[in-house]
Design a protein around this motif. Structure first.
Motif, PDB file in Angstrom:
ATOM      1  N   ASP A 420       0.825  -1.217   0.000  1.00 26.49           N
ATOM      2  CA  ASP A 420       0.000   0.000   0.000  1.00 26.49           C
ATOM      3  C   ASP A 420       0.857   1.265   0.000  1.00 26.49           C
ATOM      4  N   GLU A 421       2.057   1.176   0.606  1.00 18.54           N
ATOM      5  CA  GLU A 421       2.975   2.327   0.554  1.00 18.54           C
ATOM      6  C   GLU A 421       3.475   2.532  -0.881  1.00 18.54           C
ATOM      7  N   ARG A 424       0.931   4.259  -2.863  1.00 21.69           N
ATOM      8  CA  ARG A 424       0.856   5.710  -2.591  1.00 21.69           C
ATOM      9  C   ARG A 424       1.983   6.463  -3.306  1.00 21.69           C
ATOM     10  N   ARG A 428       1.335   9.209  -6.346  1.00 25.20           N
ATOM     11  CA  ARG A 428       1.854  10.576  -6.244  1.00 25.20           C
ATOM     12  C   ARG A 428       2.722  10.918  -7.458  1.00 25.20           C
TER      13      ARG A 428
END
Ligand SMILES: *Cc1c(COP(=O)(O)O)cnc(C)c1O
Length: 435
Positions: A420-421, A424, A428
């Protein structure tokens, strides 16, 4: 107090992306005058070889490589076309290093092994000729349990030291700075490592760890700001890269220059590797460090021209960056001393550029790295697309050899980052590229 030329200080303080070219760069003959030499790096290489069977026993993921902790050298054709169409561009994939998931694996594990071996030999728990797998025997483990191995870190060094120390049965304590990511703390705690959270930045976490360990006769402190065993452990990567280049039939010599771009935090990892690369390739290799625009600590230290400490805070920067692996305000003076005459230059990278390159790599090559590990990707741009970079290449007659050149981006961390990181980071980067 040491200082920088005014225009450079103003450029850095404004966080303008910069390519700084080292005016004190010397021919590789300068290696002879340095306090760390080939014998020191060879000793680290031999220790890692001697302890490989031990590592294979402690970490099942190393069974296939018989205890060798190494990463592949990868072709990245689509990325190469985008970043550097002239010559060859490869990735040295330390983001996938086993055991620690970052460039910290070789150095951190080497230092814990050195401490364990030295302690066990001094105390007579093993004999000099014994197989090092004996360090994993219950009787030795029980004795190790009395000792603490401590470190201060922004995250990845803590993972490397914590995992290795705990695997040998030491108590492990990791002092984390405020920017350390939650998942890194969670991962360590699951392994039984004590994580001490500090509100301050990297320098404060290191100082707190050092002070706590100094007060305890059974504690050993891994000092990221000064450590020789870390640095020589990192340097071992260079000889292995040289073998990978040979295996791939890629020449590195005066006609076939090598350019290597390494993300730099406190400086130990990239300086160790740069030292090893200069030992292996001499003047045929040109090494550049990459730092966040908020944390150019090695640039500031080297550009000051000496070894009196000068930090990014001294020039008005805050050292706040998403590149947690590089969020260091003051460089290691050991690393700065070694790099003063060997490093070609340092460039700075804004966080937005890191996210864009994380996304490009994911999209083009299906490789997932953390933002710190993308810092080197700006290297070919800064060098080949700037007036200063092109003038530097021309002055060294390298401009005519770019078709035969090899560029290596060193991806320094990421394989342990939760999915999930990664998602992200990539979202971005994608938004930034679209905007
Ligand atoms: C630690 C780290 C670096 C740089 O190493 P230093 O020894 O701090 O200079 C680069 N990238 C990542 C991902 C790191 O964790």
């Amino acid at each position: 107090m040491p200082y920088l030329p005014e225009d450079l200080a103003a450029t850095l303080a404004a966080r303008t992306p910069t390519l700084w070219l080292n005016p004190r760069l010397e021919p590789a003959a300068a290696l002879a005058a340095l306090p760390v030499g080939e014998a020191d790096v060879a000793a680290a290489r031999e220790r890692l070889e001697r302890c490989a069977p031990l590592l294979a026993r402690l970490f099942p993921e190393l069974a296939a490589s018989a205890g060798l902790i190494e990463s592949p050298l990868l072709p990245v054709p689509a990325l190469a076309e985008a970043l550097c169409p002239q010559g060859r561009l490869l990735i040295k994939a330390d983001h996938a290093l086993p055991v620690a998931g970052s460039i910290k694996a070789r150095g951190g594990i080497h230092e814990v092994l050195e401490f364990a071996e030295t302690l066990a030999l001094e105390q007579g728990w093993i004999a000099p000729d014994d197989d090092r797998t004996r360090l994993a025997e219950p009787a030795v483990r029980e004795r190790f349990a009395r000792y603490t191995v401590a470190v201060g870190s922004t995250g990845n060094l803590g993972l490397s030291i914590g995992i290795m120390a705990a695997a040998l049965g030491f108590k492990a304590v990791v002092h984390m700075s405020a920017d350390a990511k939650q998942w890194k703390k969670d991962r360590l705690r699951r392994r039984g490592v004590t994580v001490v959270e500090h509100k301050g930045q990297y320098g404060e976490a290191v100082a707190a760890g050092r002070a706590a360990a100094d007060a305890d006769p059974y504690a050993y402190f891994v000092d990221d700001e000064h450590s020789l065993p870390l640095l020589t452990g990192y340097a071992v990567a260079a000889g292995r890269l040289a073998a990978q280049l040979r295996d791939a039939a890629i020449a590195v010599d005066a006609e076939h220059p090598l350019f290597v771009y390494l993300p730099c935090g406190v400086g130990g990892a990239p300086a160790g590797i740069a030292l090893g690369l200069k030992q292996a390739f001499g003047d045929a290799v040109n090494v550049f460090f990459a730092e966040p625009t908020a944390s150019p600590c090695m640039l500031v230290q080297l550009a000051s021209g000496g070894l009196e400490p000068l930090s990014v805070y001294d020039i008005g920067l805050d050292n706040v960056t998403e590149a947690d692996g590089l969020a260091v305000g003051a460089a290691s003076l050991l690393a700065a001393e070694l790099m003063a005459s060997l490093l070609a230059g340092v460039f700075t990278v804004p966080d937005e550029e890191l996210f864009r390159d994380v996304y490009r790599l994911h999209k083009m090559e299906k490789l997932d790295i953390e933002p710190s590990a993308a810092a080197g990707f700006s290297g070919p741009r800064r060098l080949l697309d700037s007036d200063a970079g092109r003038a530097w290449l021309a002055a060294r007659h390298l401009d005519a050899k770019l078709d035969q050149a090899t560029h290596i981006l060193w991806t320094t961390g990421g394989s342990f980052v939760p999915a999930d990181e990664h998602a992200r980071f990539q979202a971005r980067g994608e938004a930034l590229l679209a905007g």
